[in-house]
Design a protein around this motif. Structure first.
Motif, PDB file in Angstrom:
ATOM      1  N   UNK A 196     -72.097  49.657 -30.402  1.00 33.38           N
ATOM      2  CA  UNK A 196     -71.268  49.330 -30.679  1.00 33.38           C
ATOM      3  C   UNK A 196     -71.709  48.585 -32.399  1.00 33.38           C
ATOM      4  N   UNK A 197     -72.874  48.099 -33.019  1.00 36.98           N
ATOM      5  CA  UNK A 197     -72.943  48.392 -34.240  1.00 36.98           C
ATOM      6  C   UNK A 197     -72.653  49.072 -35.337  1.00 36.98           C
ATOM      7  N   UNK A 198     -72.499  50.210 -34.810  1.00 34.59           N
ATOM      8  CA  UNK A 198     -72.821  51.506 -35.790  1.00 34.59           C
ATOM      9  C   UNK A 198     -71.754  50.909 -37.293  1.00 34.59           C
ATOM     10  N   UNK A 199     -70.385  50.803 -36.672  1.00 39.31           N
ATOM     11  CA  UNK A 199     -68.885  50.100 -37.826  1.00 39.31           C
ATOM     12  C   UNK A 199     -69.391  49.561 -38.596  1.00 39.31           C
ATOM     13  N   UNK A 200     -70.875  48.246 -38.373  1.00 40.04           N
ATOM     14  CA  UNK A 200     -71.078  47.103 -39.216  1.00 40.04           C
ATOM     15  C   UNK A 200     -72.164  48.175 -40.008  1.00 40.04           C
ATOM     16  N   UNK A 258     -71.569  40.882 -28.882  1.00 42.62           N
ATOM     17  CA  UNK A 258     -71.877  40.705 -30.061  1.00 42.62           C
ATOM     18  C   UNK A 258     -71.540  40.725 -31.353  1.00 42.62           C
ATOM     19  N   UNK A 259     -70.530  42.333 -31.252  1.00 41.08           N
ATOM     20  CA  UNK A 259     -69.926  43.017 -32.065  1.00 41.08           C
ATOM     21  C   UNK A 259     -68.828  41.948 -32.915  1.00 41.08           C
ATOM     22  N   UNK A 260     -68.294  41.674 -31.740  1.00 38.97           N
ATOM     23  CA  UNK A 260     -66.828  40.665 -32.165  1.00 38.97           C
ATOM     24  C   UNK A 260     -67.512  39.093 -32.992  1.00 38.97           C
ATOM     25  N   UNK A 261     -68.494  39.002 -32.127  1.00 37.69           N
ATOM     26  CA  UNK A 261     -68.651  37.982 -32.709  1.00 37.69           C
ATOM     27  C   UNK A 261     -69.854  38.337 -34.524  1.00 37.69           C
ATOM     28  N   UNK A 262     -70.340  39.188 -34.885  1.00 41.26           N
ATOM     29  CA  UNK A 262     -70.400  39.567 -36.017  1.00 41.26           C
ATOM     30  C   UNK A 262     -69.721  39.470 -36.907  1.00 41.26           C
ATOM     31  N   UNK A 263     -68.207  40.134 -36.438  1.00 40.48           N
ATOM     32  CA  UNK A 263     -67.316  40.300 -37.162  1.00 40.48           C
ATOM     33  C   UNK A 263     -67.159  38.866 -37.328  1.00 40.48           C
ATOM     34  N   UNK A 264     -66.888  38.118 -36.539  1.00 36.21           N
ATOM     35  CA  UNK A 264     -65.891  37.094 -37.191  1.00 36.21           C
ATOM     36  C   UNK A 264     -67.051  35.987 -38.505  1.00 36.21           C
ATOM     37  N   UNK A 265     -68.603  37.048 -38.434  1.00 33.65           N
ATOM     38  CA  UNK A 265     -69.420  36.327 -39.638  1.00 33.65           C
ATOM     39  C   UNK A 265     -68.858  37.012 -40.581  1.00 33.65           C
ATOM     40  N   UNK A 266     -68.230  38.615 -40.960  1.00 32.32           N
ATOM     41  CA  UNK A 266     -68.220  38.978 -42.092  1.00 32.32           C
ATOM     42  C   UNK A 266     -66.916  38.511 -42.554  1.00 32.32           C
ATOM     43  N   UNK A 288     -66.280  35.224 -42.611  1.00 34.40           N
ATOM     44  CA  UNK A 288     -66.584  33.851 -42.798  1.00 34.40           C
ATOM     45  C   UNK A 288     -66.478  32.969 -42.032  1.00 34.40           C
ATOM     46  N   UNK A 289     -66.052  33.183 -40.719  1.00 35.27           N
ATOM     47  CA  UNK A 289     -66.398  32.182 -39.213  1.00 35.27           C
ATOM     48  C   UNK A 289     -67.718  32.848 -38.693  1.00 35.27           C
ATOM     49  N   UNK A 290     -68.419  32.151 -39.191  1.00 37.70           N
ATOM     50  CA  UNK A 290     -69.757  32.292 -37.987  1.00 37.70           C
ATOM     51  C   UNK A 290     -70.193  31.321 -37.245  1.00 37.70           C
ATOM     52  N   UNK A 291     -70.557  32.647 -35.685  1.00 38.49           N
ATOM     53  CA  UNK A 291     -71.267  31.454 -34.698  1.00 38.49           C
ATOM     54  C   UNK A 291     -72.329  31.599 -35.275  1.00 38.49           C
ATOM     55  N   UNK A 292     -73.329  29.910 -34.531  1.00 40.55           N
ATOM     56  CA  UNK A 292     -74.024  30.121 -34.564  1.00 40.55           C
ATOM     57  C   UNK A 292     -74.558  29.481 -33.839  1.00 40.55           C
ATOM     58  N   UNK A 293     -75.959  29.407 -32.626  1.00 36.80           N
ATOM     59  CA  UNK A 293     -76.565  28.604 -32.450  1.00 36.80           C
ATOM     60  C   UNK A 293     -76.584  29.358 -30.391  1.00 36.80           C
ATOM     61  N   UNK A 294     -76.685  28.723 -29.461  1.00 37.53           N
ATOM     62  CA  UNK A 294     -76.773  28.873 -28.284  1.00 37.53           C
ATOM     63  C   UNK A 294     -74.935  29.685 -27.722  1.00 37.53           C
ATOM     64  N   UNK A 329     -67.134  29.483 -21.971  1.00 38.60           N
ATOM     65  CA  UNK A 329     -66.284  27.566 -22.695  1.00 38.60           C
ATOM     66  C   UNK A 329     -66.271  28.247 -23.790  1.00 38.60           C
ATOM     67  N   UNK A 330     -67.320  27.919 -24.206  1.00 35.87           N
ATOM     68  CA  UNK A 330     -68.180  27.785 -26.187  1.00 35.87           C
ATOM     69  C   UNK A 330     -67.964  29.439 -26.580  1.00 35.87           C
ATOM     70  N   UNK A 331     -68.071  29.946 -25.812  1.00 36.07           N
ATOM     71  CA  UNK A 331     -67.743  31.422 -26.478  1.00 36.07           C
ATOM     72  C   UNK A 331     -66.942  32.051 -26.606  1.00 36.07           C
ATOM     73  N   UNK A 332     -66.088  31.511 -25.265  1.00 34.44           N
ATOM     74  CA  UNK A 332     -64.229  31.670 -25.944  1.00 34.44           C
ATOM     75  C   UNK A 332     -63.548  31.126 -26.711  1.00 34.44           C
ATOM     76  N   UNK A 333     -63.924  29.774 -27.253  1.00 30.95           N
ATOM     77  CA  UNK A 333     -63.629  28.983 -27.402  1.00 30.95           C
ATOM     78  C   UNK A 333     -63.756  29.291 -28.940  1.00 30.95           C
ATOM     79  N   UNK A 334     -64.688  30.127 -29.091  1.00 31.17           N
ATOM     80  CA  UNK A 334     -65.164  29.990 -30.841  1.00 31.17           C
ATOM     81  C   UNK A 334     -64.725  31.542 -30.889  1.00 31.17           C
ATOM     82  N   UNK A 335     -64.153  32.131 -30.158  1.00 29.11           N
ATOM     83  CA  UNK A 335     -64.403  33.912 -30.344  1.00 29.11           C
ATOM     84  C   UNK A 335     -62.872  34.280 -30.357  1.00 29.11           C
ATOM     85  N   UNK A 336     -62.269  32.932 -29.442  1.00 24.44           N
ATOM     86  CA  UNK A 336     -60.478  32.955 -29.549  1.00 24.44           C
ATOM     87  C   UNK A 336     -60.270  33.443 -28.112  1.00 24.44           C
TER      88      UNK A 336
END
Length: 296
Positions: A19-23, A192-200, A202-208, A267-274
């Motif tokens: 999954x991470x290869x495109x990054x 994980x890949x979606x979360x890291x794309x959000x970081x790229x 400029x909308x980073x997820x952080x925490x648990x 709920x938190x992950x769904x909300x932050x990843x949309x």
């Protein structure tokens, strides 16, 4: 981007490697190349690779064995992420780490939220919680995904054990008072890949974050659904879903105590990843199809 992936031979690690290869460039040392219990060797590997992102999928997952091999469990589940987090904090790079529903006390019926009080019942759970706490305390930019009942088309897991037993027996007894959501390794890697794309972006997820499919079932319910779908896929079975009987945890004693309630509120992950996470049944069907394609 240079990504250091640890634990690439495990279920989650294998999916992450793909999954991470495109990054960017994924550096995934094998066990014979890097001893994760050797702090000096790991420090040397970090200096040599100079990663821009660390993804730690390495873990001690032998829950019962941890009861008698406490130090080995803590080495991988607590001391390793602590060392990685210290490096990440100094280098100013992010760390992704994976944790477990076993950090919670397992009572009640409400899904656990990320802010709920922890209280592991086993050495394995204690070691995973210690790793989480070390990562948070390090000050490193981090993502911790707590997940449950991990399985996949590869590796050793409940789904593959049930398929083997289901081809040998005409009845089974499976625990039915432990409730959770079976989580495929593929889904963990995708999120994980979606979360890291959000970081790229400029909308980073952080925490648990909790990461699991929607819905809930027992181990007996999981087994019955495995056999139901496997039968539709014409996989070799001598058992049907109706021939799986439920038993209480008390009738299946193990060295380590299991949580009865492994429900995770996502709920938190769904909300932050949309997005809305898929249900566990559809994910199982996908995994069984993949398993049929690649073979045992």
């Amino acid at each position: 981007m240079t990504i250091l992936l640890l634990g690439s031979t495990g279920q989650v690690g294998f999916e992450l490697h793909r999954a991470l290869a495109p990054l960017g460039t994924v550096i995934a040392p094998l066990r014979g190349q890097l001893d994760l219990g050797d702090a000096d060797g790991l420090a040397g590997a970090l200096r040599a690779t100079r990663p821009e992102l660390i993804v730690n999928a390495a873990a001690w997952t032998a829950v019962d064995a941890a009861e008698t091999e406490r130090e080995a469990a803590f080495d991988l589940n607590a001391r390793l992420p602590e060392q990685l987090a210290r490096y990440a904090a100094i280098a100013g790079i992010p760390l992704v780490h994976y944790s477990s529903d076993y950090v919670y006390p397992g009572h009640g019926e409400a899904p656990w939220r990320e802010e709920d009080a922890t209280g592991p019942l086993s050495v394995y759970g204690e070691s995973k919680l210690a790793g989480d706490e070390a990562v948070v305390a390090s000050g490193a930019s981090h993502l911790i995904f707590r997940t449950s009942w991990v399985y996949g088309a590869r590796g050793h897991n409940f789904m593959k054990t049930m398929l083997r037993l289901g081809a040998e027996r005409d009845s089974l007894k499976v625990v039915d008072d432990q409730i959770g959501a079976p989580t495929p390794a593929r889904l963990i890697a995708q999120m994980t890949l979606l979360a890291l794309y959000r970081q790229r972006l400029g909308q980073p997820l952080s925490g648990v974050y909790h990461l699991a499919p929607r819905g809930e079932t027992s181990w007996r319910g999981f087994a019955a659904e495995i056999f139901r779908v496997a039968q539709l896929l014409e996989m070799p079975l001598t058992i049907t879903s109706e021939q799986v009987a439920g038993i209480p945890t008390a009738e299946y004693p193990t060295p380590a105590r299991r949580p009865l309630n492994s429900r995770l509120d996502v709920t938190r992950l769904e909300k932050d990843l949309g997005l809305t996470l898929p249900d566990w049944q559809s994910q199982l069907a996908l995994t069984l199809r993949e398993y049929r394609e690649i073979g045992p």
